[in-house]
Scaffold this motif. Structure first.
Motif, PDB file in Angstrom:
ATOM      1  N   SER A  42     -11.895 -24.057 -34.984  1.00  0.00           N
ATOM      2  CA  SER A  42     -12.257 -25.309 -35.785  1.00  0.00           C
ATOM      3  C   SER A  42     -12.078 -26.928 -35.321  1.00  0.00           C
ATOM      4  N   SER A  43     -11.404 -26.221 -33.681  1.00  0.00           N
ATOM      5  CA  SER A  43     -11.896 -28.060 -33.178  1.00  0.00           C
ATOM      6  C   SER A  43     -13.531 -28.021 -32.968  1.00  0.00           C
ATOM      7  N   GLN A  82     -22.746 -26.986 -34.269  1.00  0.00           N
ATOM      8  CA  GLN A  82     -23.710 -27.240 -32.147  1.00  0.00           C
ATOM      9  C   GLN A  82     -23.014 -25.889 -31.628  1.00  0.00           C
ATOM     10  N   LEU A  93     -23.733 -18.982 -25.502  1.00  0.00           N
ATOM     11  CA  LEU A  93     -24.562 -18.990 -24.692  1.00  0.00           C
ATOM     12  C   LEU A  93     -24.255 -19.546 -23.592  1.00  0.00           C
ATOM     13  N   TYR A 128     -29.563 -27.392 -27.375  1.00  0.00           N
ATOM     14  CA  TYR A 128     -30.598 -27.437 -27.714  1.00  0.00           C
ATOM     15  C   TYR A 128     -30.953 -25.588 -29.151  1.00  0.00           C
ATOM     16  N   LEU A 129     -30.675 -24.839 -28.494  1.00  0.00           N
ATOM     17  CA  LEU A 129     -30.369 -23.454 -28.564  1.00  0.00           C
ATOM     18  C   LEU A 129     -29.887 -23.344 -29.666  1.00  0.00           C
ATOM     19  N   ARG A 184     -28.226 -25.783 -31.771  1.00  0.00           N
ATOM     20  CA  ARG A 184     -29.349 -26.544 -33.086  1.00  0.00           C
ATOM     21  C   ARG A 184     -30.696 -25.588 -33.726  1.00  0.00           C
ATOM     22  N   LYS A 210     -30.827 -22.072 -34.184  1.00  0.00           N
ATOM     23  CA  LYS A 210     -29.710 -21.022 -34.804  1.00  0.00           C
ATOM     24  C   LYS A 210     -29.056 -21.313 -35.964  1.00  0.00           C
ATOM     25  N   SER A 239     -30.189 -24.370 -37.565  1.00  0.00           N
ATOM     26  CA  SER A 239     -31.726 -24.224 -38.492  1.00  0.00           C
ATOM     27  C   SER A 239     -32.267 -23.323 -39.718  1.00  0.00           C
ATOM     28  N   ALA A 248     -30.066 -30.603 -40.326  1.00  0.00           N
ATOM     29  CA  ALA A 248     -29.715 -30.797 -38.409  1.00  0.00           C
ATOM     30  C   ALA A 248     -28.260 -31.689 -38.397  1.00  0.00           C
ATOM     31  N   ALA A 255     -24.895 -30.457 -38.291  1.00  0.00           N
ATOM     32  CA  ALA A 255     -24.794 -29.767 -35.743  1.00  0.00           C
ATOM     33  C   ALA A 255     -23.101 -30.153 -35.926  1.00  0.00           C
ATOM     34  N   LEU A 256     -23.542 -32.136 -36.566  1.00  0.00           N
ATOM     35  CA  LEU A 256     -22.101 -32.402 -35.200  1.00  0.00           C
ATOM     36  C   LEU A 256     -21.065 -32.295 -36.437  1.00  0.00           C
ATOM     37  N   GLU A 292     -14.176 -28.132 -40.939  1.00  0.00           N
ATOM     38  CA  GLU A 292     -13.606 -28.820 -42.093  1.00  0.00           C
ATOM     39  C   GLU A 292     -13.812 -29.867 -43.127  1.00  0.00           C
ATOM     40  N   ALA A 313     -25.957 -16.125 -31.766  1.00  0.00           N
ATOM     41  CA  ALA A 313     -26.542 -16.666 -31.295  1.00  0.00           C
ATOM     42  C   ALA A 313     -26.573 -15.844 -30.348  1.00  0.00           C
TER      43      ALA A 313
END
Ligand SMILES: Nc1ncnc2c1ncn2[C@@H]1O[C@H](COP(=O)(O)OP(=O)(O)O)[C@@H](O)[C@H]1O
Ligand SMILES: [Mg+2]
Lengths: 371, 272
Positions: free
Chosen positions: B106-107, B111, B118, B131-132, B134, B136, B138, B144, B147-148, B152, B169
């Protein structure tokens, strides 16, 4: 050019070998040396020993999404799974992948941070005032309806936050009492007035230290517990469940805690005053040659009960502030584990800060009133 | 198979998981007794059974989160309880697990959630790993900008997708899913089933899929194993399992919901 993964000779590029996550960095390095391959080059993909998503990503990057999507047309002899993988990855990379975080700009960012912090502080105080109002309103509405008092929950909280804290409060104030007595004795000896050590200990503990030390301890011990308890309930949607059933979380969860603190803290403050005096008395008897009877007689003669009342009058205020801050921070917790930590910290810092602030204001007030 | 690491002892047609005589108990409560189960390479095996029959416990004992009280578990050609710590971790690295409630960190944002294995296992620098990650994300159909985002702020379906991306992953050989479509709306659940089949065809992993969802069984599973009376009652294609002479199985497949699921599959097939 010839390597484990790529062979390039006279306009003919061929990829082979093991294109997997394990060699991701190596392959990337090789490709960087190679630069881009022009579209006039003939390209063959043949006999990959193994291929995974990381390797496929590199290939799609190299040849471009469009060409990769049509891979089955020009590299039909690849195994079916590898073709499918390349197509899937090409499709995934067709979407825009880069989400640029907002461009960093030092000066304006710093200003923005200051602004956000000030706004957050203001918002926090506003919420606290609102919550205090809410709790008080609920408290008064229930005051004359004793059948809705949560006796069991309140008693349980008194045990946890009051009774269980007695030893630590007693020990701490005892030691501080001894320290104050030593300090007083050292300073007053030069004036030949060591007897006034008794007054020093009595005044400081009855008016300030007894209640202040107990309050600070409970701020660390109980405010954090309240925040963590309510925070866990909040992230487990238990509080939403209460509300959805038409139950009032303030009445069920907050009031018992506030009541428990209102009962516990005055009692703990009293324990703190007593044990601070005992600490002072011990130092007085053991190293200042003042007997216990003399100590008690001086107390009775010099120290009026006003000081005790002044000290004790602050306890309910501290108790209320600590309980309310602990509960409010608990309600502010959102889903993440980090948020529980952040709000627990904030509840302890805020309640200690508020306790000391109120104590300072009260000291001014009582001094002006001549109490 | 595209993604497999071939160790010496590993043959191609050998089952990826072979459980024999498994015993699991918590104190006096016996959950599994002489349980046998096989997962073939590249298949999606649906594991069904009433609530509390020990599906999650079975999954946990295969991935090594619970030590079995007896029996043997062979995974990818090695016997789990005979491995030392390091060998075990080597094998476990080839698992991808999607927990019942997602269990995203959760923290961390999405991404970072996917990039963590990895960075830690594949030792990629952060930039490459993200990058990888992102890609995955997608790949499992997340936009996109997700990812950020932090877990929650996600809906149930997005949590499941993100958890799948994290399970994928390290390009696992075996994917364990614990009720992945529970709590999703039917459309989201159907999309998830579809996604699983597509990814399996592309990435070639084998899937151990615990589910209650009859539609998932019809849409995604090659074979179905029924857990009942502390063991695996039957493992076979859906058609054959539905014919099994067992009260629970009959109730499950031929009760009102079972018939509805069967009917809807039949009608989509006839349309095509
Ligand atoms: N940690 C545990 N301690 C004691 N009993 C457990 C534990 N985990 C699971 N069980 C028991 O094992 C049985 C199977 O649980 P589980 O595998 O979670 O069921 P499900 O098939 O619904 O996933 C249940 O009866 C449960 O009570
Ligand atoms: Mg379960």
């Amino acid at each position: 050019m010839q390597s484990e993964w790529i062979t390039q000779e006279s306009g003919h590029v061929s990829l082979h070998g093991e294109w997997t996550l394990r060699y991701y960095r190596d392959i990337k390095g090789t490709l960087r040396q190679l630069g881009s391959i022009s579209s006039s080059n003939r390209l063959t993909l043949s006999g990959f020993k193994r291929l995974d998503t990381a390797g496929a990503t590199l290939i799609v990057e190299l040849i471009g999404v469009k060409k990769a999507k049509q891979v089955s047309e020009w590299a039909a002899d690849l195994p079916k799974e590898q073709l499918a993988l390349l197509v899937r990855i090409a499709e995934a990379m067709e979407e825009p992948l880069d989400v640029a975080p907002a461009s960093p700009h030092r000066v304006t960012d710093a200003l923005a941070t200051v602004g956000q912090q000030v706004a957050a502080l203001w918002e926090q105080q506003r919420q606290l005032l609102g919550f205090v109002g809410l709790v008080l309103a609920t408290l008064f509405s229930l005051l004359f309806r004793p059948h809705r008092w949560r006796i069991t929950a309140t008693v349980a909280h008194v045990q946890q936050s009051g009774l269980n804290a007695v030893p630590i409060v007693a020990l701490l104030t005892f030691m501080v009492g001894a320290v104050v007595a030593f300090l007083g004795a050292t300073v007053l000896k030069d004036f030949g007035a060591t007897i006034y050590t008794i007054d020093l200990v009595a005044f400081s503990f009855l008016r300030e230290f007894g209640v202040l030390l107990a309050a600070i301890l409970l701020a660390g011990r109980t405010a954090s517990a309240f925040t963590a308890q309510l925070g866990a309930m909040k992230s487990n949607e238990e509080i939403d469940a209460l509300q959805a059933q038409g139950l009032d979380p303030i009445e069920l969860l907050v009031l018992p805690r506030v009541m428990a603190m209102l009962i516990s803290l005055p009692l703990l403050a009293f324990v703190g005053m007593l044990s601070g005096l005992v600490g002072g008395a011990m130092v007085a008897t053991l190293s200042l040659d003042i007997s216990i009877t003399q100590f008690i007689a001086t107390l009775q003669k010099d120290v009026s009960v006003t000081h005790f009342l002044v000290g004790l009058s602050k306890a309910p205020v501290f108790a209320f502030v600590i309980a309310v801050i602990g509960c409010l921070e608990g309600f502010k917790v959102s889903g993440s584990a980090q948020s529980v930590g952040a709000h627990t910290t904030s509840s302890v810092v805020q309640s200690i800060f508020m306790v000391i602030l109120i104590d300072a204001l009260a000291a001014l007030f009582f001094m002006e009133m001549g109490w | 198979m595209v993604t497999t690491t071939h160790s010496q002892s590993e043959q191609h047609d050998q089952p990826v998981i072979q459980v024999q005589g498994l015993v699991n108990s918590f104190g006096p409560v016996v959950v599994h007794e002489a349980l046998d189960l096989t997962l073939k390479r590249g298949e999606i095996l649906g594991v069904v059974g009433g609530s509390g029959t020990g599906k999650s416990v079975l999954l946990r004992s295969i991935v090594g989160l619970k030590r079995p009280n007896g029996g043997t578990i062979d995974v990818l050609g090695s016997r789990l309880n005979e491995l030392n710590e390091q060998q075990r971790s080597q094998v476990e690295r080839r698992f991808g697990v999607l927990f019942q409630r997602g269990a995203l960190f959760s923290s961390l944002n999405l991404q970072e959630n996917v990039a963590l294995p990895l960075i830690e296992h594949a030792k990629l620098p952060r930039e490459d790993a993200e990058y990888l990650a992102r890609i995955k994300l997608s790949l499992v159909g997340l936009p996109a900008k997700a990812a950020l985002q932090f877990p929650e702020s996600l809906s149930g379906g997005m949590v499941k997708r993100a958890a799948l991306a994290r399970a994928l992953a390290l390009d696992p050989d075996i994917l364990f899913l614990d009720e992945p479509t529970a709590g999703l709306d039917p459309i989201g659940a159907a999309a998830f089933d579809q996604l699983l089949v597509t990814l399996r065809d592309a990435l070639g992993f084998s899937v151990f899929l615990v589910t209650h969802d009859l539609d998932t069984l019809y849409a995604a599973c090659d074979r179905v194993a029924v857990l009942s009376q502390k063991r695996v009652l039957v493992t076979d294609t859906l058609e054959n399992v539905a014919k099994t002479d067992d009260a629970w199985v009959q109730e499950y497949f031929n009760g009102p919901r079972g018939r509805a699921a069967k009917h809807s599959v039949a009608s989509t097939i006839s349309k095509e």
